[in-house]
Design an enzyme around this catalytic site. Structure first.
Site, short mmCIF file in Angstrom:
data_model
loop_
_atom_site.label_atom_id
_atom_site.label_comp_id
_atom_site.label_asym_id
_atom_site.label_seq_id
_atom_site.Cartn_x
_atom_site.Cartn_y
_atom_site.Cartn_z
N HIS A 263 -4.48 29.66 28.77
CA HIS A 263 -5.07 28.82 27.74
C HIS A 263 -4.90 27.33 28.08
O HIS A 263 -5.88 26.58 28.19
CB HIS A 263 -4.42 29.14 26.38
N GLU A 264 -3.66 26.93 28.30
CA GLU A 264 -3.40 25.50 28.57
C GLU A 264 -4.03 25.07 29.90
O GLU A 264 -4.47 23.93 30.04
CB GLU A 264 -1.89 25.21 28.57
N HIS A 267 -7.52 23.98 29.30
CA HIS A 267 -7.56 22.60 28.79
C HIS A 267 -7.39 21.62 29.94
O HIS A 267 -8.12 20.63 30.05
CB HIS A 267 -6.42 22.36 27.79
N GLU A 293 -11.38 23.39 23.17
CA GLU A 293 -10.86 24.73 22.88
C GLU A 293 -11.74 25.81 23.53
O GLU A 293 -11.27 26.89 23.86
CB GLU A 293 -10.75 24.91 21.36
ZN ZN Z 1 -5.91 24.98 22.70
#
Ligand code: ZN
Length: 501
Positions: A263-264, A267, A293
């Site tokens: 997830h990170e 980003h 996101e």
């Molecule tokens: Zn996030």
């Protein structure tokens, strides 16, 4: 004209450099800062905020931006985009009076402290006056900022620029009406899935090893990023060449670090791939929190929790965690990481139920700002909606209305960006799969090169050229809608639960 443009570009670059400096202080506070330094850090942050604000509201800067805006026809396309965004930043900053900004900052610090205590005691009544004041401040903020149809638009606009209730409402209503029956069918399915195998003891060392490998696979290099630990995972940094991520390791919950790092990393990949020639301008900035996101969700869920990637990942995990995963087949593992269970807590929610948690918050926020419900009614409203949408009921306020920090820090209008991220990513995913040959076969080999290039070319390199809604139309040829997300859920979870969803 050129001189005026260069003056504005230089001033706004300074603001961006300060944003990055704050990013590093934030990172330091989350990762390495000794606890006792919190007041010193607050002084540093306040000073930087003040310098940034003064730069942004400077009348000289404002006049220069407006002059350029009036002569738009003489600017290049790139310059026009930057001017549009700089004007927006300047106007948002000047619309809020200094004493109002200070009142908000002061109340936020207090409200957050009260929220921490109220949550500990599971006592909404204790938080109620602080929240009431916060809502009043937010209503005033909306009036200062201005809006066309709905005061909530002015708040939403801070996190998802140019998005409005008018555009969002029909999409969210479709999504909600599609999700509720899916959740109930999965709940009634004869196929039972649980995630017990992920709760054995998985030593941190192995988790860290695989997390570092996943970062590389996604496309992050040690030259521009790093992985550290923090109680709440995040992505932060100094700017386009320094983007850092964090995670936490729980030895009794394997997916936490693995999918958290994916997830990170999503980003970070976004922040690291803006076009170099636009650095420090809006053309090298993320469009919105929702688009941000969408990048993290793509890697975490669509890739990470998908079957093709699991075929790549699982053998590696089996080598790292021999005894823990002995006699466990890939299907058991795949199901366990995709277990759907209506729960009370948003941050623990699965892909199917997650957006319903967001919809509840969105509906409540909008009603509060529009004066349709009162703060004291919140626990009841919350519990009723949880029952209606998810079929569960909190036993107390701590696991209900008090669970999230957002309202206590005045982040009203923020929640919808989580949901938007899921919808945007479904639309990217669908488009990307249609344009990349043998997509699943590549992912199964852990080869993400083509996917990464697609994202960089279509999304990252555009910076803020388009608003989020326009970017979706530009890239996919269709407006933002819930169809692709619902179809994705129906396919994936229909197969796992052997149900026609
Ligand atoms: Zn996030």
């Amino acid at each position: 004209m050129k001189d005026t443009y260069n003056f504005v570009a230089k001033e706004m670059k300074d603001v961006e450099v300060l944003v990055g400096t704050k990013g590093i202080l934030d990172w330091d506070q989350g990762v390495t800062m000794p606890e006792g330094a919190v007041n010193t850090r607050a002084e540093q942050m306040a000073l930087i905020e003040g310098i940034m604000h003064n730069k942004l509201v400077s009348p000289k800067l404002g006049e220069a931006i407006k002059e350029l805006d009036e002569h738009r026809s003489k600017l290049t396309d790139d310059e026009r985009v930057n001017i549009r965004e700089w004007l927006r930043d300047h106007e948002r900053a000047v619309k809020l009076p200094q004493d109002f900004v200070e009142e908000c900052a002061k109340h936020t610090t207090q409200a957050q402290q009260v929220w921490v205590e109220a949550r500990k005691e599971s006592n909404f009544g204790k938080f109620e006056p602080a929240l009431k004041k916060m809502i009043e401040l937010k209503k005033r903020q909306a009036e200062y900022i201005g809006y066309k149809d709905n005061p909530y638009d002015a708040l939403l606009d801070e996190f998802e620029p140019y998005m409005t209730v008018k555009e969002l409402d029909p999409i969210i209503n479709n999504l909600r009406d599609g999700l509720v029956p899916i959740v109930s069918k999965i709940g009634n399915s004869k196929v039972k899935v649980d995630s017990k195998i992920l709760e054995k003891n998985y030593p941190e060392k192995g988790q860290e090893e695989i997390c570092k490998e996943l970062m590389k696979l996604i496309g992050l290099s040690d030259r521009h990023t790093r992985l550290d630990r923090s109680p709440h995972p995040f992505c932060s940094g100094a700017g386009p060449e320094d983007v850092r991520i964090t995670t936490r390791y729980s030895e009794t919950w394997l997916p936490g670090s693995i999918y958290g790092v994916m997830h990170e990393s999503g980003h970070a990949l976004y922040e690291l791939n803006f076009d170099k020639k636009y650095y420090w301008t809006p053309l090298a900035k993320a469009v919105s929190l929702g688009i941000h996101e969408s990048q993290s969700r793509l890697w975490e869920n669509y890739v990470g929790r998908g079957l093709p990637f699991t075929k790549y990942l699982f053998p590696k995990l089996k080598k790292l965690f021999k005894t823990q995963l002995e006699n466990i087949g890939i299907n058991d593992f795949y199901r366990s990481i995709n277990c759907v269970k209506p729960s009370l807590i948003r941050v623990e929610a699965d892909e199917v139920t997650y957006n319903l948690h967001i919809i509840i918050r969105y509906e409540i926020e909008k009603a509060l700002i529009n004066g349709e419900i009162k703060v004291r009614e919140l626990p009841n409203v919350w519990n009723e909606k949880m029952k209606k949408y998810l079929g569960v009921k909190p036993a107390n306020d701590a696991e209900g209305v008090l669970q999230d920090i957002h309202w206590s820090i005045g982040a009203i209008g923020y929640f919808p960006t989580y949901l938007l991220g899921n919808l945007y990513s479904a639309q990217w995913w669908n488009k990307m799969k249609g344009e990349i040959n043998d997509f699943d076969a590549l992912i199964e080999k852990g080869d993400c090169e083509k996917m990464r290039s697609w994202l960089i070319e279509n999304i990252h390199r555009e910076g803020r050229r388009y608003s989020a809604s326009d970017l979706v139309k530009h890239v996919t040829g269709e407006p933002l809608n819930a169809k692709y997300f619902l179809d994705y859920l129906k396919d994936k979870f229909g197969e796992i639960y052997n149900e026609k969803l």
